[in-house]
Design a protein around this motif. Structure first.
Motif, PDB file in Angstrom:
ATOM      1  N   ASP A 264     -10.493  -5.548   6.600  1.00 48.20           N
ATOM      2  CA  ASP A 264     -11.639  -6.372   6.222  1.00 48.20           C
ATOM      3  C   ASP A 264     -11.074  -7.641   5.613  1.00 48.20           C
ATOM      4  O   ASP A 264     -10.751  -7.684   4.421  1.00 48.20           O
ATOM      5  CB  ASP A 264     -12.525  -5.627   5.235  1.00 48.20           C
ATOM      6  CG  ASP A 264     -13.748  -6.434   4.819  1.00 48.20           C
ATOM      7  OD1 ASP A 264     -14.010  -7.471   5.471  1.00 48.20           O
ATOM      8  OD2 ASP A 264     -14.429  -6.033   3.861  1.00 48.20           O
TER       9      ASP A 264
ATOM     10  N   THR B 273      -7.944  -7.329   3.349  1.00 56.89           N
ATOM     11  CA  THR B 273      -7.960  -6.028   2.693  1.00 56.89           C
ATOM     12  C   THR B 273      -7.743  -4.926   3.718  1.00 56.89           C
ATOM     13  O   THR B 273      -8.413  -4.890   4.749  1.00 56.89           O
ATOM     14  CB  THR B 273      -9.303  -5.795   1.978  1.00 56.89           C
ATOM     15  OG1 THR B 273      -9.480  -6.813   0.996  1.00 56.89           O
ATOM     16  CG2 THR B 273      -9.323  -4.424   1.301  1.00 56.89           C
TER      17      THR B 273
ATOM     18  N   ILE C  37       0.841  -1.204   0.000  1.00 55.59           N
ATOM     19  CA  ILE C  37       0.000   0.000   0.000  1.00 55.59           C
ATOM     20  C   ILE C  37       0.872   1.249   0.000  1.00 55.59           C
ATOM     21  O   ILE C  37       0.612   2.216  -0.734  1.00 55.59           O
ATOM     22  CB  ILE C  37      -0.950  -0.011   1.205  1.00 55.59           C
ATOM     23  CG1 ILE C  37      -2.040  -1.078   1.026  1.00 55.59           C
ATOM     24  CG2 ILE C  37      -1.593   1.361   1.416  1.00 55.59           C
ATOM     25  CD1 ILE C  37      -2.911  -1.271   2.240  1.00 55.59           C
TER      26      ILE C  37
ATOM     27  N   THR D 156      -7.628  -0.708   4.268  1.00 55.84           N
ATOM     28  CA  THR D 156      -7.991   0.607   3.740  1.00 55.84           C
ATOM     29  C   THR D 156      -7.364   1.660   4.644  1.00 55.84           C
ATOM     30  O   THR D 156      -7.439   1.559   5.869  1.00 55.84           O
ATOM     31  CB  THR D 156      -9.519   0.785   3.718  1.00 55.84           C
ATOM     32  OG1 THR D 156     -10.098  -0.221   2.886  1.00 55.84           O
ATOM     33  CG2 THR D 156      -9.891   2.163   3.184  1.00 55.84           C
TER      34      THR D 156
END
Length: 204
Positions: free
Chosen positions: A91, A94, A4, A96
């Motif tokens: 999640d 995942t 990321i 964010t």
């Protein structure tokens, strides 16, 4: 999280800033200088004379090392600057990223240092650094010279947070981490001065 970060940094390197775009700069002067964004480490109330000398030596060593490293476009640009657990939504597998309040111009490697905020003395942080670098390199190049600087950014961030806790004593974060944090900073500073890394000689 390494991947990321690489995606964010890749975008930052190629993004054309709109006219008038302004964000904070996170560098030696704004973290350790006379008028830093988050307060001066010298003003921590619990700091005694020996601690002041120790952290002063550490600050000087960081300034010398980061000054030599420089702020070239490949290593210094727009960073999130606060990628710690509190600012990640998970999640499953995942992640964010949220909370871009501190987003500004700094060293790209500083994003790892921010990710381990308040965890710097945990014995598994070097393994997290290896994993972060591995993930980063799946999406963007990370030179060995740049990876080798990341422990210095961890020390820089620790100095920054030591000052922040003193200037934000009323916050829940300060209540959770304040006790003993300065003593930990001093331990990390001794390791950094002895080996070039707050993780000790094995990571120098």
């Amino acid at each position: 999280l390494g991947a990321i970060s690489a995606r964010l940094h890749r975008h930052a390197r190629s993004w054309r800033r709109p006219p008038g775009f302004v964000r904070k700069r996170w560098n030696v002067e704004t973290i350790l200088g006379d008028d830093p964004h988050w307060g001066r480490w010298q003003d921590v109330p619990e700091l005694d004379a020996d601690g002041r000398r120790l952290l002063g030596r550490c600050a000087d060593a960081l300034a010398d090392r980061l000054g030599g490293y420089g702020v070239g476009a490949l290593r210094f640009g727009l960073v999130h600057a606060d990628l710690r657990l509190a600012n990640l939504l998970a999640d499953g597998r995942t992640l964010t990223v949220i909370d871009f309040d501190d987003c500004g111009f700094g060293w790209y490697g500083f994003d790892f240092a921010a990710a381990v905020s308040f965890l710097e003395e945990e014995p598994w942080v070097p393994a997290l650094l290896d994993a972060w670098c591995e993930g980063y390199r799946t999406l963007a190049p990370l030179a060995e010279e740049d990876a080798a600087m990341i422990p210095a950014f961890v020390m820089l961030r620790r100095m920054q947070l030591t000052a922040w806790l003193a200037t934000h004593a009323e916050t829940p974060t300060a209540a959770e981490f304040g006790d003993g944090y300065l003593a930990g900073t001093e331990r990390l500073a001794r390791a950094f001065l002895a080996s070039g890394s707050p993780f000790g000689a094995a990571r120098a």
